[in-house]
Scaffold this motif. Structure first.
Motif, PDB file in Angstrom:
ATOM      1  N   PHE A 354       0.874  -1.253   0.020  1.00 53.92           N
ATOM      2  CA  PHE A 354      -0.035  -0.127  -0.083  1.00 53.92           C
ATOM      3  C   PHE A 354       0.892   1.311   0.024  1.00 53.92           C
ATOM      4  CE2 PHE A 354      -1.733   3.574   2.113  1.00 53.92           C
ATOM      5  CZ  PHE A 354      -2.849   3.750   1.670  1.00 53.92           C
ATOM      6  N   TYR A 355       0.600   2.207  -0.762  1.00 57.59           N
ATOM      7  CA  TYR A 355       1.271   3.528  -0.777  1.00 57.59           C
ATOM      8  C   TYR A 355       0.451   4.526  -0.548  1.00 57.59           C
ATOM      9  CZ  TYR A 355       4.978   0.727  -2.826  1.00 57.59           C
ATOM     10  OH  TYR A 355       6.014  -0.471  -2.975  1.00 57.59           O
ATOM     11  N   GLY A 374      -6.708  -4.925  -6.402  1.00 58.12           N
ATOM     12  CA  GLY A 374      -6.136  -3.909  -5.586  1.00 58.12           C
ATOM     13  C   GLY A 374      -7.639  -2.919  -5.500  1.00 58.12           C
ATOM     14  N   ALA A 375      -6.999  -1.613  -5.110  1.00 57.35           N
ATOM     15  CA  ALA A 375      -7.793  -0.319  -4.983  1.00 57.35           C
ATOM     16  C   ALA A 375      -7.052   0.848  -5.041  1.00 57.35           C
ATOM     17  CB  ALA A 375      -8.713  -0.548  -3.636  1.00 57.35           C
ATOM     18  N   TYR A 376      -7.886   1.923  -5.547  1.00 55.28           N
ATOM     19  CA  TYR A 376      -7.291   3.403  -5.427  1.00 55.28           C
ATOM     20  C   TYR A 376      -8.129   4.018  -4.471  1.00 55.28           C
ATOM     21  CZ  TYR A 376      -4.946   1.921  -9.905  1.00 55.28           C
ATOM     22  OH  TYR A 376      -4.237   1.659 -10.937  1.00 55.28           O
ATOM     23  N   TRP A 377      -7.330   5.041  -3.870  1.00 59.58           N
ATOM     24  CA  TRP A 377      -8.258   6.071  -3.057  1.00 59.58           C
ATOM     25  C   TRP A 377      -8.195   7.292  -3.503  1.00 59.58           C
ATOM     26  CZ3 TRP A 377      -6.514   1.685  -0.875  1.00 59.58           C
ATOM     27  CH2 TRP A 377      -7.182   1.296   0.220  1.00 59.58           C
ATOM     28  N   LEU A 383      -5.708  11.228  -6.806  1.00 66.15           N
ATOM     29  CA  LEU A 383      -5.418   9.838  -6.499  1.00 66.15           C
ATOM     30  C   LEU A 383      -4.452  10.029  -5.337  1.00 66.15           C
ATOM     31  CD1 LEU A 383      -4.883   6.722  -8.372  1.00 66.15           C
ATOM     32  CD2 LEU A 383      -3.143   7.482  -7.029  1.00 66.15           C
ATOM     33  N   VAL A 384      -4.813   9.381  -4.052  1.00 62.95           N
ATOM     34  CA  VAL A 384      -3.865   9.598  -2.967  1.00 62.95           C
ATOM     35  C   VAL A 384      -3.366   8.387  -2.294  1.00 62.95           C
ATOM     36  CG1 VAL A 384      -5.012  11.887  -2.211  1.00 62.95           C
ATOM     37  CG2 VAL A 384      -5.704   9.818  -1.285  1.00 62.95           C
ATOM     38  N   GLY A 385      -4.007   7.160  -2.758  1.00 63.54           N
ATOM     39  CA  GLY A 385      -3.247   5.816  -2.266  1.00 63.54           C
ATOM     40  C   GLY A 385      -3.833   4.776  -3.092  1.00 63.54           C
ATOM     41  N   SER A 386      -2.815   3.672  -3.012  1.00 60.69           N
ATOM     42  CA  SER A 386      -3.051   2.454  -3.982  1.00 60.69           C
ATOM     43  C   SER A 386      -2.738   1.285  -3.133  1.00 60.69           C
ATOM     44  CB  SER A 386      -2.225   2.613  -5.178  1.00 60.69           C
ATOM     45  OG  SER A 386      -2.291   3.766  -5.847  1.00 60.69           O
ATOM     46  N   PHE A 387      -3.617   0.277  -3.418  1.00 54.11           N
ATOM     47  CA  PHE A 387      -3.334  -1.098  -2.677  1.00 54.11           C
ATOM     48  C   PHE A 387      -3.275  -2.107  -3.985  1.00 54.11           C
ATOM     49  CE2 PHE A 387      -5.075  -4.951  -1.191  1.00 54.11           C
ATOM     50  CZ  PHE A 387      -4.432  -5.099   0.081  1.00 54.11           C
ATOM     51  N   LEU A 388      -2.460  -3.052  -3.650  1.00 53.89           N
ATOM     52  CA  LEU A 388      -2.196  -4.154  -4.467  1.00 53.89           C
ATOM     53  C   LEU A 388      -2.009  -5.515  -3.887  1.00 53.89           C
ATOM     54  CD1 LEU A 388      -2.256  -5.325  -7.537  1.00 53.89           C
ATOM     55  CD2 LEU A 388      -0.015  -4.467  -7.683  1.00 53.89           C
ATOM     56  N   GLU A 389      -2.867  -6.631  -3.929  1.00 48.53           N
ATOM     57  CA  GLU A 389      -2.483  -7.990  -3.563  1.00 48.53           C
ATOM     58  C   GLU A 389      -1.995  -8.529  -4.662  1.00 48.53           C
ATOM     59  OE1 GLU A 389      -2.350 -10.056  -0.767  1.00 48.53           O
ATOM     60  OE2 GLU A 389      -1.762 -11.377  -2.230  1.00 48.53           O
ATOM     61  N   GLY A 390      -0.798  -9.429  -4.514  1.00 49.83           N
ATOM     62  CA  GLY A 390      -0.341 -10.219  -5.378  1.00 49.83           C
ATOM     63  C   GLY A 390       0.366  -9.873  -6.675  1.00 49.83           C
ATOM     64  N   ALA A 400       3.307   2.515  -7.017  1.00 50.63           N
ATOM     65  CA  ALA A 400       3.975   3.627  -5.960  1.00 50.63           C
ATOM     66  C   ALA A 400       4.263   4.736  -6.996  1.00 50.63           C
ATOM     67  CB  ALA A 400       5.538   2.946  -5.674  1.00 50.63           C
ATOM     68  N   ASN A 401       4.489   4.898  -8.104  1.00 45.89           N
ATOM     69  CA  ASN A 401       4.857   5.939  -8.970  1.00 45.89           C
ATOM     70  C   ASN A 401       3.662   6.827  -9.197  1.00 45.89           C
ATOM     71  OD1 ASN A 401       7.447   5.502  -9.236  1.00 45.89           O
ATOM     72  ND2 ASN A 401       7.368   4.177 -11.115  1.00 45.89           N
ATOM     73  N   ALA A 402       2.426   5.998  -9.483  1.00 47.67           N
ATOM     74  CA  ALA A 402       1.270   6.552  -9.618  1.00 47.67           C
ATOM     75  C   ALA A 402       0.713   7.499  -8.600  1.00 47.67           C
ATOM     76  CB  ALA A 402       0.330   5.660 -10.187  1.00 47.67           C
ATOM     77  N   THR A 403       1.057   6.970  -7.323  1.00 44.47           N
ATOM     78  CA  THR A 403       0.542   7.490  -6.243  1.00 44.47           C
ATOM     79  C   THR A 403       1.504   8.869  -5.828  1.00 44.47           C
ATOM     80  OG1 THR A 403      -0.001   5.108  -5.273  1.00 44.47           O
ATOM     81  CG2 THR A 403      -0.123   7.225  -3.841  1.00 44.47           C
TER      82      THR A 403
END
Ligand code: FDA
Ligand code: NAD
Length: 426
Positions: A354-355, A374-377, A383-390, A400-403
């Protein structure tokens, strides 16, 4: 009696190890730097304690996880400190500090003085007693903060194979320990007050994925309630836990992970505190010019979020340590710390990253019935947050870069449609 150093790092955990490496890279002279730690061993990668350290087969043991192996840097063994002329004062608690006089007094009665102090005292595990429950001293009730705790937990695990464990708390320690206990063939029930696990970070939808996975591994969840008392046998060992909802769970082992408190006590009344930690500026410098704070104990300005935060994660400990040393050694060239919050966990075959910040609206992507999603916040149009599983290494780098770019998001449905592709194209 006393000794004097140019630089003193108070605390010998993750941040201390990374700070020491940075000092040597920037050219510290022999005898200038001292690390004082209550722990009897040189700084190590604390995350190993809830992961490799608890494995039944080929568990990680020191010296294999001394810092800075977590960042694939040099492994700093006691010999390394010696060779670099860094004084390691181990097994020694500092019991008071005087920032005006620039001295620390150890529990062994020694006064150690400094020109520059780096506070890296981390945090302590909250105790059940702080929530009105007694019994933390029982031999089969385990916390997990340091190597002593981890050794104790391993001993109890080994004595109760096939038995029942109750894990109190649905945060990081709870989730990672529950996974390790299952791998050790122990029946696990997790108890926590919230409606779902990892409530500080996960949304209910993300949490459900992990809870379902854990359930498939045999873990039971008792949510929305807390432990009220223990049952003991005649030797003082816990045999069961009583919950507020009136139920009772048999227990051969109890693991408690109910959060932490930063170790600020030595400096209360001497330095400015904020958000439970020692308030520092973008150079990690506290309200006293000669004192810096790094790692779990530091509340620092997170530029990208536009506010002060205290983070309890290893990446922030490593990077704040390096930045503080850069600022100390070259304050002119070193700008403000510009940190992108990064959290991760690994358990079973699961692995997420998560970033950023989990604020605002959530946009999910990927297939939650598969192993990659995954998910974006999106907060106030960005865009302030990003989550990715697997994810793969490249995919994690992409989120990470996108966030970090904090792009404007006008159309949430379009973001959802692009999913991970949005980050990969950013
Ligand atoms: P840290 O706690 O590492 O070190 C503090 C040091 O100060 C200790 O050596 C302590 O003894 C010493 N000290 C305190 N007071 C003192 C005094 N008065 N005198 C002398 N010494 C004193 N994070 C993450 O991002 N991913 C992960 O997977 C994990 N996993 C994980 C597992 C477990 C079991 C724990 C407990 C924690 C994690 N973490 C994590 C969190 C991560 O380990 C944590 O953020 C860092 O260890 C923080 O580093 P610090 O150096 O700030 O404190
Ligand atoms: P946490 O803050 O992650 O979780 C605490 C949990 O305690 C909450 O989720 C809640 O379920 C529970 N809780 C709170 N009050 C309770 C009560 N009265 N009774 C029962 N449960 C209660 O803290 P933690 O799991 O103890 O982790 C400790 C520290 O270690 C944190 O700083 C964490 O960041 C760090 N850690 C991080 C990682 C990682 O980043 N992968 C892994 C392990 C530990």
């Amino acid at each position: 009696m006393g000794r004097a150093f140019v630089y003193v790092i108070l605390g010998g955990g993750v941040a201390a190890g990374y700070a020491a490496l940075e000092f040597t890279k920037r050219g510290v002279s022999h005898g200038e730097l001292c690390i004082i730690s209550e722990e009897p061993v040189a700084p190590y990668e604390r995350p190993a304690l809830s992961k490799g350290f608890l494995l039944p087969e080929a568990p990680s043991r020191l010296p294999s996880f001394h810092t800075c192996v977590g960042a694939n840097e040099e492994r700093l063994t006691p010999k390394w400190y010696k060779e670099h002329g860094i004084e390691l004062v181990l097994g020694t608690r500092v019991k008071s500090a005087d920032v005006r006089r620039k001295t620390l007094l150890t529990a062994t009665g020694e006064t150690i003085s400094y020109k520059i102090l780096i506070i890296a005292t981390g945090a302590r595990a909250l105790k059940l007693e702080e929530f009105g429950v007694t019994g933390s001293d029982a031999e089969n009730v385990c916390y997990l903060r340091d190597l002593d705790d981890a050794n104790r937990l391993v001993n109890v695990i080994q004595s109760c194979s096939g038995g029942n464990a109750v894990v109190i708390g649905g945060g990081y320690v709870g989730m990672e320990c529950a996974g390790s206990l299952v791998i050790n063939k122990i029946n696990v029930t997790m108890v926590f007050p919230e409606a779902h696990c990892m409530a500080r970070l996960f949304t209910p939808k993300i949490a459900t994925y992990y809870e379902d996975y854990y359930t498939s591994k045999g873990v039971k969840f008792v949510k929305g309630t807390v432990l009220t008392s223990f049952e003991f046998d005649s030797n003082g060992k816990v045999t069961a836990v009583n919950l507020r909802d009136g139920s009772q769970l048999p227990a051969d082992l109890v693991v408690v992970g109910i959060g932490i408190r930063p170790n600020t006590g030595l400096f209360e009344g001497q330095l400015t505190l904020d958000k439970g930690g020692i308030k520092v500026n973008g150079l990690l410098q506290s309200s006293n010019n000669s004192v810096y704070a790094i790692g779990d104990v530091a509340s620092f300005p997170v530029k990208i979020l536009g506010e002060t935060r205290r983070l309890e994660h290893v990446d922030s400990a490593r990077k704040s340590a390096r930045h503080a040393v850069a600022a100390i050694m070259d304050s002119v060239k070193t700008g403000d710390f510009d940190y992108l919050p990064f959290f991760y966990s690994r358990v079973f075959t699961l692995s997420w990253q998560f970033y950023g910040d989990n604020a605002g609206e959530v946009v999910y992507y990927g297939d939650f019935s598969s192993s990659t999603f995954g998910a974006y916040w999106v907060n106030k149009g960005y865009l302030v947050g990003s989550f990715l599983e697997g994810g793969t290494k490249e995919e994690y780098e992409a989120i990470a870069n996108a966030t970090r770019l904090k792009p404007a998001i006008e159309d949430l449905a379009e973001l959802e449609r692009q999913g991970l592709g949005f980050a990969l194209a950013a």
